[in-house]
Design a protein around this motif. Sequence first.
Motif, PDB file in Angstrom:
ATOM      1  N   PRO A  58       0.825  -1.217   0.000  1.00  0.00           N
ATOM      2  CA  PRO A  58       0.000   0.000   0.000  1.00  0.00           C
ATOM      3  C   PRO A  58       0.854   1.260   0.000  1.00  0.00           C
ATOM      4  O   PRO A  58       1.961   1.266   0.534  1.00  0.00           O
ATOM      5  CB  PRO A  58      -0.817  -0.113   1.286  1.00  0.00           C
ATOM      6  CG  PRO A  58      -0.195  -1.193   2.088  1.00  0.00           C
ATOM      7  CD  PRO A  58       0.583  -2.058   1.150  1.00  0.00           C
ATOM      8  N   ASN A  59       0.343   2.305  -0.591  1.00  0.00           N
ATOM      9  CA  ASN A  59       1.036   3.583  -0.655  1.00  0.00           C
ATOM     10  C   ASN A  59       0.992   4.271   0.710  1.00  0.00           C
ATOM     11  O   ASN A  59      -0.071   4.614   1.198  1.00  0.00           O
ATOM     12  CB  ASN A  59       0.342   4.455  -1.705  1.00  0.00           C
ATOM     13  CG  ASN A  59       1.037   5.776  -1.895  1.00  0.00           C
ATOM     14  OD1 ASN A  59       1.448   6.392  -0.933  1.00  0.00           O
ATOM     15  ND2 ASN A  59       1.166   6.194  -3.136  1.00  0.00           N
ATOM     16  N   PRO A  60       2.179   4.440   1.331  1.00  0.00           N
ATOM     17  CA  PRO A  60       2.192   4.982   2.691  1.00  0.00           C
ATOM     18  C   PRO A  60       1.633   6.403   2.779  1.00  0.00           C
ATOM     19  O   PRO A  60       0.984   6.745   3.770  1.00  0.00           O
ATOM     20  CB  PRO A  60       3.669   4.957   3.096  1.00  0.00           C
ATOM     21  CG  PRO A  60       4.437   4.609   1.888  1.00  0.00           C
ATOM     22  CD  PRO A  60       3.512   4.092   0.849  1.00  0.00           C
ATOM     23  N   ALA A  62      -0.793   7.800   0.990  1.00  0.00           N
ATOM     24  CA  ALA A  62      -2.252   7.773   0.939  1.00  0.00           C
ATOM     25  C   ALA A  62      -2.814   7.296   2.277  1.00  0.00           C
ATOM     26  O   ALA A  62      -3.784   7.846   2.806  1.00  0.00           O
ATOM     27  CB  ALA A  62      -2.708   6.838  -0.172  1.00  0.00           C
TER      28      ALA A  62
END
Lengths: 356, 356
Positions: A58-60, A62
């Motif tokens: 996951p994109n940290p 976001a």
Amino acid sequence: MNSERIRSNPKNLNLEDIARKAGVSRSTVSRVINNEPYVSQRTREKVMAVVQQENYAPNPAARTLVTRRTRVIGVVIPTSIQLVFEDSAYFPALLQGVVDVTNTRDYATLLWWGNSEADEQTLYNRILQQNRLMDGLILASIRTDDALIAHLMRMKVPFVTVERPTTYHSEISYVTVDNVEAAENAVKHFIDIGRRRIATITGALNNPDGQDRLLGYRLALEKAGMPVDEALIADGQFRYQTGYEMTKGQLLPLNPDAIFAASDVMAHGAIQAIHEAGLRVPEDIAVIGFDDLPTAMQSKPTLSTVHLPVHERGFVAASILLDLIEGKTQETRQVILPTELVIRESCGTHLRPVSK
Amino acid sequence: MNSERIRSNPKNLNLEDIARKAGVSRSTVSRVINNEPYVSQRTREKVMAVVQQENYAPNPAARTLVTRRTRVIGVVIPTSIQLVFEDSAYFPALLQGVVDVTNTRDYATLLWWGNSEADEQTLYNRILQQNRLMDGLILASIRTDDALIAHLMRMKVPFVTVERPTTYHSEISYVTVDNVEAAENAVKHFIDIGRRRIATITGALNNPDGQDRLLGYRLALEKAGMPVDEALIADGQFRYQTGYEMTKGQLLPLNPDAIFAASDVMAHGAIQAIHEAGLRVPEDIAVIGFDDLPTAMQSKPTLSTVHLPVHERGFVAASILLDLIEGKTQETRQVILPTELVIRESCGTHLRPVSK
DNA sequence: CATCAGCGTGAGAGCGCTCCCAGATTCAGG
DNA sequence: CCTGAATCTGGGAGCGCTCTCACGCTGATG
């Protein structure tokens, strides 16, 4: 090469993509990723398979945007290069203690290290500006009456200091050692083995550590009913060079038979000066240092010194900070770690055994 | 206290709030914050006033989400605690060089430090998973054939290593020193001052630094037309203890008149062993170390050694990395920094002057 | 058979910013 | 006075995630 064991996400897929490939919704993938309940075993496995296959992470940014958590803590070391360079074992050991915790609890460690005292204010401003980058802070060698601390408290940023606080005693969390007792024990040891003209080289006296170690020196003499001769107290600022100079210029002319130095590097400076004066350690002058750096075991004679649990200090500080961040603890915590007097050659214990 | 000089943003206002207070749009505030053109002087000042007054700082996560830039670089130190602890001046100096750059160019520094070799793989996985947290990486003491490097290249994450690469020679950026030449100069100096039975204690030979320093030793002897006696080469693994043991057990029985150690701590170990054997440094055996740690000046005799520009190494590596990130440089860069042979007491130069 | 709690899933809003585009204003040049 | 370029400003979309809410389904209960 062991490529297959390493995960990476070259394609930069997002939750939506994974959801599509797994035939479920974005919400469900999110639940699986975050290990939340209310997902059937079948769906969970299906999603995990896609996640594994695509090496999705996951994109940290976001994530942080909505959770307001970064899983990053900051370590602040404002100290200028000189001190760090001489007493170079202290900060690595402290940092190692910190990363031992952050590595196992899956946090990242942001290092805020000053390059000169002049820029200290700039560094603090940057830290405060960027505070949303971190969930909390560990403050090393920062005076507790510093404005930085006041700001952090006002902004409700969790933090732990590794210094004895001079104010806010119960309002902030800290991890320290009992410098007074440690110094007292060292000087008491000199008295026990029959030394009578005991000098001390102090650390920087604007620093709590420096103050407390001098206090311990005074207490030991007073409790033994011995006079405190102010001339035998030399200001050494924790540094090798001053340790050497103060011994040569101030102490040696007064013929001490023991020197308690508030740091190992000053003790090494003192020994150097003693040797140059044609005197022997410990026969003529016994020496005890403070810190137990690796060099204490490597010098000749090996250095008796007070062992500080530096690694543990970082470890405990980081543990408290993460507990604070994760809400496992509400209240501040104050920890005082034990020290240990390590007897080696330089204090002359083997010459005149302890008189009971 | 100097609170007034520190900025902070306790209320956590956002762009919208600032825009409203300044009577302009979100877009305009964004332009001012980022110092973009096409904003009239009047508007700019009006907005700046509100920004100052409210101590506004933009949310880094929101910014990162759209720009895909974090203004954070990572420093990877996989080394286990033992090595770090003995040669404790190396990493602080390297880090100091890095933060000198990141502080002035307004980047933050994320520290990825392993706690044991066993967890190295775990650390690498975490770094790769979290790679979106950083704009680039500095890799310290990482073998260039490591899978980590292959992954970083594939993911197009900019990085610079501070180790001589064993592969990818022109494909990756690195900053190193000429270990071969440095070692050769040290040994040549022994030869110049008349030493004839020159031994060496090597570093870890699975490490490029260790390999190159041994190669320099061999080259110096060969160029002088002197035989290389394999018995005079002892494996010291860079450590104090092994330096001591190898000297005592392997070298001293062979009566060397000089020892070149591939690290200062090993040199100190060697001197200790020599002294215990009742021999003198440098009269009986001359010693040269490698690293120029602060302790080199503090030992007795003071240690001749090869000075390494460690701080500069970190500084240059960080500079290259930021140039790469900001697109100031497209191509990789390979830098070899100069070393310097520092003559002190332990090599005996003052005893037998250089024979020209 | 109706009711309801609890499980499993998806849709929508929104975190706070940047970036693109459209529109408004200014001003020089024909 | 008109045109077109340059300057300035605002609105809307969207970055990739989490979180709340609503809804369908199952099965136990009265």
